[in-house]
Motif scaffolding. Structure first.
Motif, short mmCIF file in Angstrom:
data_model
loop_
_atom_site.label_atom_id
_atom_site.label_comp_id
_atom_site.label_asym_id
_atom_site.label_seq_id
_atom_site.Cartn_x
_atom_site.Cartn_y
_atom_site.Cartn_z
N LEU A 138 -96.04 92.35 24.03
CA LEU A 138 -95.83 91.80 25.37
C LEU A 138 -94.32 91.41 25.74
O LEU A 138 -93.80 91.63 26.83
CB LEU A 138 -96.47 90.49 25.61
N GLN A 192 -101.92 92.43 9.27
CA GLN A 192 -100.76 92.43 10.53
C GLN A 192 -99.74 93.29 10.17
O GLN A 192 -99.07 93.62 11.15
CB GLN A 192 -100.26 90.84 10.00
N CYS A 243 -103.08 93.58 32.79
CA CYS A 243 -104.26 93.73 31.54
C CYS A 243 -105.64 93.80 31.98
O CYS A 243 -105.75 92.98 32.87
CB CYS A 243 -103.94 92.48 30.65
N MET A 275 -105.42 90.88 19.83
CA MET A 275 -104.45 89.72 20.20
C MET A 275 -103.16 89.95 19.55
O MET A 275 -102.21 89.95 20.20
CB MET A 275 -105.17 88.39 19.66
N ARG A 276 -103.06 90.26 18.34
CA ARG A 276 -102.06 90.42 17.55
C ARG A 276 -101.15 91.49 17.87
O ARG A 276 -99.92 91.65 18.11
CB ARG A 276 -102.05 90.80 15.99
N PHE A 296 -109.84 87.16 26.83
CA PHE A 296 -108.77 87.47 26.46
C PHE A 296 -107.84 88.32 27.50
O PHE A 296 -106.75 88.06 27.84
CB PHE A 296 -108.54 88.38 25.09
N TYR A 309 -99.40 86.98 32.72
CA TYR A 309 -98.45 88.05 32.67
C TYR A 309 -98.35 88.82 33.84
O TYR A 309 -97.42 89.62 33.82
CB TYR A 309 -98.29 88.87 31.59
N THR A 369 -101.37 92.95 20.94
CA THR A 369 -100.86 92.75 22.38
C THR A 369 -99.72 91.67 22.25
O THR A 369 -98.64 91.67 23.11
CB THR A 369 -101.98 92.07 23.26
N ARG A 370 -99.69 90.55 21.53
CA ARG A 370 -98.76 89.52 21.41
C ARG A 370 -97.30 90.28 21.10
O ARG A 370 -96.27 89.68 21.35
CB ARG A 370 -99.18 88.55 20.54
N ALA A 371 -97.57 91.27 20.33
CA ALA A 371 -96.25 91.89 19.68
C ALA A 371 -95.77 92.79 20.79
O ALA A 371 -94.22 92.87 20.85
CB ALA A 371 -96.72 92.86 18.67
N THR A 413 -104.74 86.89 29.59
CA THR A 413 -103.46 87.40 29.43
C THR A 413 -103.09 88.21 30.81
O THR A 413 -101.85 88.04 30.92
CB THR A 413 -103.72 88.89 28.53
N THR A 461 -109.18 89.63 16.83
CA THR A 461 -107.64 89.17 16.27
C THR A 461 -106.78 90.47 16.23
O THR A 461 -105.54 90.22 16.72
CB THR A 461 -107.76 88.62 14.66
#
Ligand SMILES: NC(=O)c1ccc[n+]([C@@H]2O[C@H](COP(=O)([O-])OP(=O)(O)OC[C@H]3O[C@@H](n4cnc5c(N)ncnc54)[C@H](O)[C@@H]3O)[C@@H](O)[C@H]2O)c1
Length: 248
Positions: free
Chosen positions: A123, A66, A177, A116-117, A162, A170, A119-121, A166, A113
């Motif tokens: 967005l 992370q 995406c 995902m992390r 994913f 969004y 992209t999550r950050a 996504t 993972t």
């Protein structure tokens, strides 16, 4: 004169030290982007940064951690216009009965993972600005069961899910995406056969059905198209860039 496609944009590119990521970083920089180049290999990043004549910031670290994700986002500054999740690893062509937990966990940590992390950050900022583009790298193994071992095949099917989910959530917020699904590309990716049964089952297919190796530039062209406003109405697509393999 019109501005280049990525003028004034910041794009994070993972796996930028080699292969498809490197070609994408080079193309983005040539088209005006500030590139945040992320890779586990500091040495490869140094070489890529030296080759790129445009603006590039490098972040070396393992994206399954992370902390590397946090450092990449911090290096991008207050605005991320695009994200290319390209870093990935293969399995050893293990069929299900032969999967080692370590292989499964590592392939998922890097291919799924980390994507995902990151992209999550990015967005929340994209949503706040009502604008952003994300491109993930899937594989022919995301389209069929006969292109890799089971861990990699499942991880790339996860990349597709994913990408679609996504996009579903969004796109109405202005964030597109998409994914590309490459066939064989001439890169440094390691794919050792660790299974006799996989060799027997996949070997004959690989000699007949698979198109010629593509060059990384062909993937960079598709990825940058999806990142750009030229693809303004494309979201949730899994685009085969595979010399026609998906049509077989
Ligand atoms: N080469 C192919 O035939 C092919 C086919 C289909 C899909 N793909 C996909 O394309 C993507 C790019 O692969 P490539 O072929 O260019 O391979 P590559 O090995 O040449 O480049 C991948 C880069 O990602 C980096 N990387 C790997 N694990 C990392 C981690 N944990 N953290 C940070 N960086 C990491 C590597 O150091 C390397 O520089 C991958 O997702 C791969 O699954 C490749």
């Amino acid at each position: 004169m019109t501005d280049p496609r990525f003028h004034d944009q910041t794009v994070i590119v993972t796996g930028a030290g080699s292969g498809i990521g490197r070609a994408t970083a080079q193309r983005l920089a040539a088209e005006g982007a500030t590139v945040v180049a992320v890779d586990v290999s500091a040495e490869r990043l140094r070489q890529v940064a030296a080759e790129i004549s445009g603006r590039v910031v490098t972040v070396d670290g393992d994206l399954s951690d992370q902390l590397t994700v946090d450092r990449a986002v911090a290096a991008a500054g207050d605005r991320v216009d695009g994200l290319a999740n390209i870093a990935g690893i293969m399995d050893g062509f293990e069929p299900t009965a032969e999967i080692a937990d370590e292989t499964w966990d590592r392939v998922f940590a890097v291919n799924v993972t980390a994507m995902m992390r990151l992209t999550r950050a990015v967005l929340p900022g994209m949503i706040a600005r009502g604008r952003g583009a994300i491109v993930n790298v899937s594989s022919e193994a995301g389209l069929r069961g006969s292109a890799a071992g089971t861990p990699y095949t499942v991880s790339k099917h996860a990349v597709n899910g994913f990408t679609r989910s996504t996009a579903f959530f969004y796109t109405p917020k202005g964030v597109r995406c998409n994914a590309v699904a490459p066939g064989p590309v001439a890169t440094n990716i390691e794919a050792p056969f660790r299974s006799a049964w996989a060799q027997e089952r996949l070997g004959p297919l690989m000699q007949t059905n698979i198109p010629a190796l593509a060059q990384p530039d062909a993937l960079a062209a598709a990825i940058t198209w999806l990142l750009s406003d030229d693809a303004s109405d494309v979201s949730g697509a899994i685009l085969p860039v595979d010399g026609g393999w998906a049509a077989v």
